[in-house]
Design a protein around this motif. Structure first.
Motif, PDB file in Angstrom:
ATOM      1  N   MET A   1       0.813  -1.233  -0.132  1.00 60.42           N
ATOM      2  CA  MET A   1       0.707  -0.464   0.011  1.00 60.42           C
ATOM      3  C   MET A   1       0.871   1.104   0.044  1.00 60.42           C
ATOM      4  N   PRO A   2       0.398   2.418  -0.795  1.00 61.27           N
ATOM      5  CA  PRO A   2       1.610   3.790  -0.938  1.00 61.27           C
ATOM      6  C   PRO A   2       1.355   4.139   0.827  1.00 61.27           C
ATOM      7  N   LYS A   3       1.877   4.577   0.703  1.00 62.60           N
ATOM      8  CA  LYS A   3       2.655   5.711   2.119  1.00 62.60           C
ATOM      9  C   LYS A   3       2.639   7.104   1.849  1.00 62.60           C
ATOM     10  N   MET A   4       2.312   7.950   2.691  1.00 62.49           N
ATOM     11  CA  MET A   4       2.714   9.573   3.020  1.00 62.49           C
ATOM     12  C   MET A   4       3.465   9.515   3.764  1.00 62.49           C
ATOM     13  N   ASP A   5       4.108  10.390   3.714  1.00 61.64           N
ATOM     14  CA  ASP A   5       5.365  11.176   4.469  1.00 61.64           C
ATOM     15  C   ASP A   5       4.219  12.510   5.900  1.00 61.64           C
ATOM     16  N   VAL A   6       4.319  12.165   6.766  1.00 60.15           N
ATOM     17  CA  VAL A   6       3.812  12.981   7.446  1.00 60.15           C
ATOM     18  C   VAL A   6       4.156  13.891   8.351  1.00 60.15           C
ATOM     19  N   LYS A   7       5.657  14.723   8.338  1.00 65.71           N
ATOM     20  CA  LYS A   7       6.366  15.318   9.816  1.00 65.71           C
ATOM     21  C   LYS A   7       7.641  14.094   9.554  1.00 65.71           C
ATOM     22  N   GLY A   8       7.603  13.629   8.709  1.00 73.00           N
ATOM     23  CA  GLY A   8       9.217  12.346   9.509  1.00 73.00           C
ATOM     24  C   GLY A   8       8.751  11.054   8.970  1.00 73.00           C
ATOM     25  N   ILE A   9       6.951  10.921   9.278  1.00 79.77           N
ATOM     26  CA  ILE A   9       6.413   9.476   9.333  1.00 79.77           C
ATOM     27  C   ILE A   9       5.746   9.223   8.205  1.00 79.77           C
ATOM     28  N   ALA A  10       6.161   7.861   7.903  1.00 78.48           N
ATOM     29  CA  ALA A  10       4.913   7.056   6.944  1.00 78.48           C
ATOM     30  C   ALA A  10       4.406   6.470   6.992  1.00 78.48           C
ATOM     31  N   ASN A  17     -12.834   2.415  -3.785  1.00 76.22           N
ATOM     32  CA  ASN A  17     -14.302   3.193  -4.778  1.00 76.22           C
ATOM     33  C   ASN A  17     -13.094   5.310  -4.766  1.00 76.22           C
ATOM     34  N   ASP A  18     -12.924   5.244  -5.034  1.00 73.98           N
ATOM     35  CA  ASP A  18     -12.284   7.312  -5.365  1.00 73.98           C
ATOM     36  C   ASP A  18     -12.399   7.386  -3.346  1.00 73.98           C
ATOM     37  N   MET A  19     -11.961   6.882  -2.280  1.00 77.08           N
ATOM     38  CA  MET A  19     -12.293   7.709  -1.569  1.00 77.08           C
ATOM     39  C   MET A  19     -10.842   7.078  -0.514  1.00 77.08           C
ATOM     40  N   ASP A  20      -9.918   7.562  -0.084  1.00 75.54           N
ATOM     41  CA  ASP A  20      -8.581   7.678   1.058  1.00 75.54           C
ATOM     42  C   ASP A  20      -8.887   7.858   2.008  1.00 75.54           C
ATOM     43  N   PHE A  21      -7.379   6.351   2.733  1.00 80.01           N
ATOM     44  CA  PHE A  21      -8.465   6.735   4.037  1.00 80.01           C
ATOM     45  C   PHE A  21      -6.813   6.642   4.568  1.00 80.01           C
ATOM     46  N   ILE A  22      -6.811   7.311   5.622  1.00 85.00           N
ATOM     47  CA  ILE A  22      -5.206   6.843   6.407  1.00 85.00           C
ATOM     48  C   ILE A  22      -5.149   6.498   7.661  1.00 85.00           C
ATOM     49  N   LEU A  24      -4.713   5.369  11.556  1.00 85.66           N
ATOM     50  CA  LEU A  24      -5.044   5.958  12.563  1.00 85.66           C
ATOM     51  C   LEU A  24      -3.597   5.331  13.389  1.00 85.66           C
ATOM     52  N   THR A  25      -3.128   3.899  12.795  1.00 86.84           N
ATOM     53  CA  THR A  25      -2.814   2.755  13.387  1.00 86.84           C
ATOM     54  C   THR A  25      -1.437   3.533  13.223  1.00 86.84           C
ATOM     55  N   ASP A  26      -0.881   3.876  12.553  1.00 87.56           N
ATOM     56  CA  ASP A  26       0.892   4.514  11.855  1.00 87.56           C
ATOM     57  C   ASP A  26       0.540   5.644  12.489  1.00 87.56           C
ATOM     58  N   MET A  27      -0.571   6.543  12.985  1.00 88.65           N
ATOM     59  CA  MET A  27      -0.816   8.439  13.233  1.00 88.65           C
ATOM     60  C   MET A  27      -0.472   7.810  14.845  1.00 88.65           C
TER      61      MET A  27
END
Length: 74
Positions: A1-10, A17-22, A24-27
């Motif tokens: 799965m793709p990841k995004m960088d949030v203040k240095g955290i992956a 269905n055209d909706m993105d979910f992040i 919460l466990t990673d955050m």
């Protein structure tokens, strides 16, 4: 799965269905580690929210098992 960088955290991003979910466990892991997650899961409001979400979105939701889990919070 793709990841995004949030203040240095992956943080994992899941798309459906055209909706993105992040994730919460990673955050949460980025904030205070697993200890913070276990505290969050012990919170009565969190458990009630998760129960309602499962009832709405999970056709195989086990109501009896959920009642057992919820009893531990009383």
């Amino acid at each position: 799965m793709p990841k995004m960088d949030v203040k240095g955290i992956a943080v994992t991003v899941y798309s459906e269905n055209d909706m993105d979910f992040i994730s919460l466990t990673d955050m949460l892991r980025a904030k205070d580690g697993d200890f913070f997650i276990s505290d969050w899961l012990r919170n009565r409001n969190t458990v009630e929210f998760l129960g309602i979400w499962e009832q709405v979105h999970n056709p195989d939701f086990n109501y009896g098992e959920f009642a057992t889990i919820r009893e531990f919070l009383v």
